[in-house]
Design an enzyme around this catalytic site. Structure first.
Site, short mmCIF file in Angstrom:
data_model
loop_
_atom_site.label_atom_id
_atom_site.label_comp_id
_atom_site.label_asym_id
_atom_site.label_seq_id
_atom_site.Cartn_x
_atom_site.Cartn_y
_atom_site.Cartn_z
N THR A 177 0.79 -1.14 0.14
CA THR A 177 -0.17 0.04 -0.03
C THR A 177 0.81 1.27 -0.07
OG1 THR A 177 -1.69 1.23 1.20
CG2 THR A 177 -0.28 0.07 2.50
N GLU A 324 -4.77 -2.30 5.49
CA GLU A 324 -4.27 -2.91 6.83
C GLU A 324 -5.55 -3.67 7.59
OE1 GLU A 324 -2.01 0.87 5.86
OE2 GLU A 324 -4.00 0.34 5.88
N LYS A 434 -7.44 10.43 -3.09
CA LYS A 434 -7.81 9.10 -3.46
C LYS A 434 -8.49 9.30 -5.03
CE LYS A 434 -8.87 4.79 -1.40
NZ LYS A 434 -9.36 4.31 -0.11
N TRP A 439 -4.42 5.83 -4.63
CA TRP A 439 -3.70 7.00 -3.72
C TRP A 439 -2.75 7.78 -4.88
CZ3 TRP A 439 -6.06 8.25 0.21
CH2 TRP A 439 -6.71 7.23 1.15
#
Length: 537
Positions: A177, A324, A434, A439
């Site tokens: 990520t 996460e 976003k 991102w």
């Protein structure tokens, strides 16, 4: 007494017993039964053994959404190895970093992505074996040395592989990520975590009496890339339930609508941008979407988009989670009394983050870690505990400690919770933007634009956008004698081409301002800037 570890292989017991003939379909090209797919998983693992792969080895995958990817979801972890899903939307530089950082030793590569890997091949000394996924076409000429083609690789092996038990805390998956600064972070999950997420999220998805639910007669098609947080974990859920599954490959509006219509797809999940694209295409081609259920995540579900979907007979509702968190934390499912007419408060609830799924302890805290009231007004950071949350970032102790400050995982999102348990996200601590569920780092974009002649000061914020959800807005203080907007656009394009920033940075809009609001300590006040420029379209 013999233990029964929570391993991903256990998810196959029920569908093989009850739905062995159920179909798993790839585009308009291939139809397999659950039994055949499981046999291919056995062949996959036999092939890994033939190649000498060991438990705990990392095997990377670059593919479109396919039956092959579903096989990887199970086969690699069931062998005892770790599946690393490569985010194909990262820059080549970032892809090289993630492959090296994960210590991947093998790469399963769709032919469409050969040019990317060719461009970074010299930077991937750890990849010892390449398997190409030709997808029914001839393997193109390439500098890469392939060890085999995926279908031939499987066909050379027999089924009946013996899947042994091992520690349920064995790492099953890893993916990366991106954040505000630096290279992507590795997020990893164990078998135990993924099985528990499957059970809890599956229970939540199937619990409602009527709408905003999946059930055993549904027909599933993912519309979230399978490299992205296990496609939200839903392929594991629908496999356990024995649903008919349809995998669309590379996304194209015509093919998606064809599969929805011809295979009678009833449940999916996607980001708002893709939902809007499908609704628009369906209206243009007079495709009836009534009966289709869609979980919308990745970014906020706009009420206008939800209203449009509902008017077309689509049962859409929001979900919330992070890379996460495996990822599902909440689902926006309505009480049965609110099902008939979705307007006003009901529509707002349908588009909010939703309510916590089973086993999730979700709280709102202030800066002193004090719990905030669930009164619909008290705001704070969203923190969470659940038995499947990642325990940290791979080889990044400092970031892992910050993630789990005071024994709660910190989402860095700001929200409020109403007395009925519905979570509303109102802001985020992060300054990343976003765009279509991906991102873009405001800091990286700022650093790029400071190199443009005539730019004296720059701040990049995310502003609402009807098509993309958000897009970057660059606020510039400039010397008009030197600055040209075309030069700024060209600088962003060059950095995108060189792999320094995300391609979504090309959507940046530019606005010249006389001042950039700062805090009392001289930092750029992005919260104030977002409020000031939110109407910029």
């Amino acid at each position: 007494m013999t233990s029964y570890p929570l391993l991903l292989k256990q998810l196959w017991h029920t569908p093989l017993a009850n739905a062995a003939d159920q179909e798993i379909i790839y585009r308009d090209r291939l139809r397999l039964s659950y039994y055949q797919v499981y046999t291919r998983i056995e062949q996959f693992c036999a092939a890994l053994a033939t190649y000498g792969l060991q438990q705990n080895d990392v095997i990377a995958v670059m593919d479109h959404d396919s039956h092959r990817y579903l096989e990887c979801y199970f086969a690699i972890p069931m062998y005892g190895a770790t599946m690393m899903t490569v985010n194909t939307k990262l820059t080549p530089t970032q892809i090289a970093y993630t492959l090296n950082h994960s210590r991947a030793s093998m790469l399963l590569l769709h032919a469409d992505f050969i040019p990317i890997i060719e461009s970074i091949h010299a930077e991937l000394p750890g990849i010892q074996k390449y398997i190409v996924m030709a997808d029914g076409t001839a393997v193109p000429q390439t500098i890469l040395q392939f060890d085999d083609e995926y279908e031939c690789w499987l066909a050379n092996q027999k089924g009946g592989f013996n899947f042994s038990d091992f520690d349920e805390n064995t790492r099953a998956t890893i993916f990366y990520t991106t954040g505000t600064t630096g290279m992507p972070k590795g997020v990893y999950y164990t078998h135990r975590q993924l099985v528990l997420h499957t059970l809890a999220a599956g229970m939540a998805l199937t619990a409602p009496a009527a709408r905003q639910r999946f059930h055993s007669e549904d027909i599933y098609m993912p519309l979230t890339p399978m490299f992205h947080v296990h496609a939200w974990g839903i392929p594991y859920i629908v496999t356990l339930l024995g649903l008919k599954q349809v995998y669309p490959g590379r996304y194209a509006p015509d093919m998606l609508l064809q599969l929805i219509r011809e295979e009678q797809v009833t449940c999916s999940h996607c980001v708002p941008t893709l939902l809007k694209m499908i609704l628009t295409a369906a209206r243009a081609s007079a495709v009836d979407l009534r009966g289709w259920k869609v979980v919308v995540g990745g970014s906020a579900l706009p009420q206008a988009l939800a209203r449009q979907a509902l008017e077309m007979g689509v049962d859409c509702f929001a979900g919330y989670g992070l890379s996460e968190t495996a990822p599902i934390l909440t689902l926006a499912q309505l009480n049965t009394t609110a099902q008939d007419s979705v307007t006003g408060d009901s529509l707002a609830r349908l588009c909010c983050a939703g309510r916590a799924i089973p086993l999730v302890d979700l709280q709102i805290i202030d800066q002193a870690m004090q719990l905030q009231a669930h009164d619909g007004q008290s705001s704070g950071e969203i923190v969470v505990r659940a038995p499947w949350l990642t325990q940290g970032y791979l080889d990044d102790t400092e970031a892992s400690v910050a993630l789990w400050h005071h024994d709660y995982l910190h989402t860095q999102d700001i929200g409020i919770m109403d007395p009925n348990g519905y979570l509303y996200i109102t802001d985020r601590l992060k300054d990343v933007i976003k765009v279509a569920g991906e991102w873009v780092s405001s800091l990286e974009l700022e650093n790029t634009l400071t190199q443009v002649a005539g730019v004296n000061e720059v701040a990049v914020i995310g502003v609402p956008d009807k098509r993309w959800g958000e897009r970057p807005l660059a606020l510039l203080i400039v010397d008009n004698r030197l600055f040209k907007e075309s030069a700024a656009q060209e600088q962003v394009r060059l950095f995108v081409e060189h792999g320094s920033i995300s391609k979504h940075a090309l959507l940046t809009r530019f606005k010249q301002v006389e001042k950039i609001t700062k805090t009392s300590v001289g930092k750029i006040d992005k919260k104030a800037l977002r409020a000031e420029h939110a109407a910029t379209q």
